[in-house]
Design a protein around this motif. Structure first.
Motif, PDB file in Angstrom:
ATOM      1  N   ASN A 105       0.848  -1.182   0.000  1.00 16.63           N
ATOM      2  CA  ASN A 105       0.000   0.000   0.000  1.00 16.63           C
ATOM      3  C   ASN A 105       0.885   1.234   0.000  1.00 16.63           C
ATOM      4  N   SER A 107       1.007   5.253   0.893  1.00 11.07           N
ATOM      5  CA  SER A 107       0.318   6.292   1.648  1.00 11.07           C
ATOM      6  C   SER A 107       1.091   7.593   1.508  1.00 11.07           C
ATOM      7  N   SER A 112      -2.780  14.679   1.410  1.00 10.75           N
ATOM      8  CA  SER A 112      -3.946  13.804   1.481  1.00 10.75           C
ATOM      9  C   SER A 112      -4.812  14.081   2.707  1.00 10.75           C
ATOM     10  N   GLY A 122      -8.519   6.344   3.866  1.00 14.66           N
ATOM     11  CA  GLY A 122      -7.923   5.315   3.026  1.00 14.66           C
ATOM     12  C   GLY A 122      -8.108   5.536   1.541  1.00 14.66           C
ATOM     13  N   ASP A 125      -4.864   6.495  -0.238  1.00 12.09           N
ATOM     14  CA  ASP A 125      -3.934   5.361  -0.281  1.00 12.09           C
ATOM     15  C   ASP A 125      -4.259   4.494  -1.497  1.00 12.09           C
ATOM     16  N   THR A 129      -1.778   4.064  -4.715  1.00 14.31           N
ATOM     17  CA  THR A 129      -1.316   2.702  -5.019  1.00 14.31           C
ATOM     18  C   THR A 129      -1.634   2.325  -6.451  1.00 14.31           C
TER      19      THR A 129
END
Length: 285
Positions: A105, A107, A112, A122, A125, A129
């Motif tokens: 993942n 981050s 963000s 999330g 993320d 990704t």
């Protein structure tokens, strides 16, 4: 146009295409509209070959979000892309992108935080990704994203800078101006969720934003201008307004008073549909 669903075939094709010149990538989740096609045209004007990806990325949807309901119309989208002269449509299944045992993942901190990152834990993320994977899969010389998802664009640029990505280099990650309907509503695949009554009411969103910006430019305090915008949105049927904030357009830090790079960011729900938008504050819209 070649439609490719397997990564091995994509890699073979992109190696071949690079022998003929530059390669551009336009990542999408499908349900294409004029905003997406504008990205494609920008890419076509800049590169010898264009790859458009269509992948509804499950990792950027929360457990109570609209993954299952998200519009999917691959055949129609493929026809539109064919008409725009796209070279490759990359349309993998989820298992091709996230094979069994997938455990990585990405981050991105800072840009963000807050806005959609605060409302959708999330989410970015998942965005970072999948976009990193798309960059590695296609290895484009340049990539094109819509500025309606301004925070997403900031996350992608930060990721590319921090990970020293060279396909594409960060300066070749292009933002393309928001494409709007005649009444000012930003084009979005989720606009299809709106009933006719909701669609008419949704035009209040860009109108309220422009009114708030006009108030700010006339010297109204930010808190007063934003409160007035929230009231107008509520009167139009938006409930709730998830956020309405002034932020620096590059750092995405919240600001109390507008400056040359300030943008107004808004997310609000009408019925079950969540709409987002942003506008520059320093110039009249």
């Amino acid at each position: 146009m070649r439609i490719i669903t397997r990564l091995a075939d994509l890699r073979e094709e992109t190696v071949r295409l690079r022998h003929h010149g530059t390669l551009a990538l336009v990542p999408t989740m499908g349900a294409l509209h004029e905003g997406h096609l504008t990205l494609v045209r920008e890419a076509r004007a800049a590169a010898a070959s264009v790859v458009v990806s269509i992948f509804v990325n499950p990792r950027q949807f929360g457990p109570n979000e609209d993954l299952d309901a998200y519009p999917r119309q691959l055949e129609r989208d493929a026809q539109a892309l064919q008409g725009e002269g796209v070279t490759v449509l990359w349309a993998p299944e989820p298992g091709e992108v996230y094979p069994p045992g997938y455990a990585t993942n990405i981050s991105v901190a800072g840009v963000s935080s807050g806005l959609c990152g605060g409302d959708r834990p999330g989410h970015f993320d998942g965005v970072a990704t999948v976009v990193c994977k798309l960059f590695n899969q296609v290895r484009p010389d340049m990539a094109f994203f819509g500025e309606k998802d301004w925070q997403q664009l900031a996350v992608i640029r930060r990721m590319a800078r921090d990970l020293d990505l060279t396909f594409p280099p960060v300066e070749a990650i292009h933002g393309v101006a928001i494409v709007r309907e005649a009444d000012g509503l930003a084009m979005s695949s989720r606009n299809a969720y709106l009933s006719p009554v909701q669609r008419t009411a949704a035009a209040a969103l860009p109108r309220a934003m422009r009114e708030a910006i006009s108030a700010l430019q006339s010297g109204s305090p930010a808190a007063e201008a934003l409160a007035g915008m929230r009231s107008r949105l509520a009167a139009a049927g938006f409930d709730p307004v998830d956020y309405a904030e002034l932020r620096d357009g590059e750092s995405l830090q919240e600001v109390e008073r507008p400056g040359p790079a300030t943008r107004l960011f808004v997310a609000a729900r009408i019925g079950t549909t969540r709409l987002i938008d942003n506008m520059a504050v320093g110039a009249r819209q």
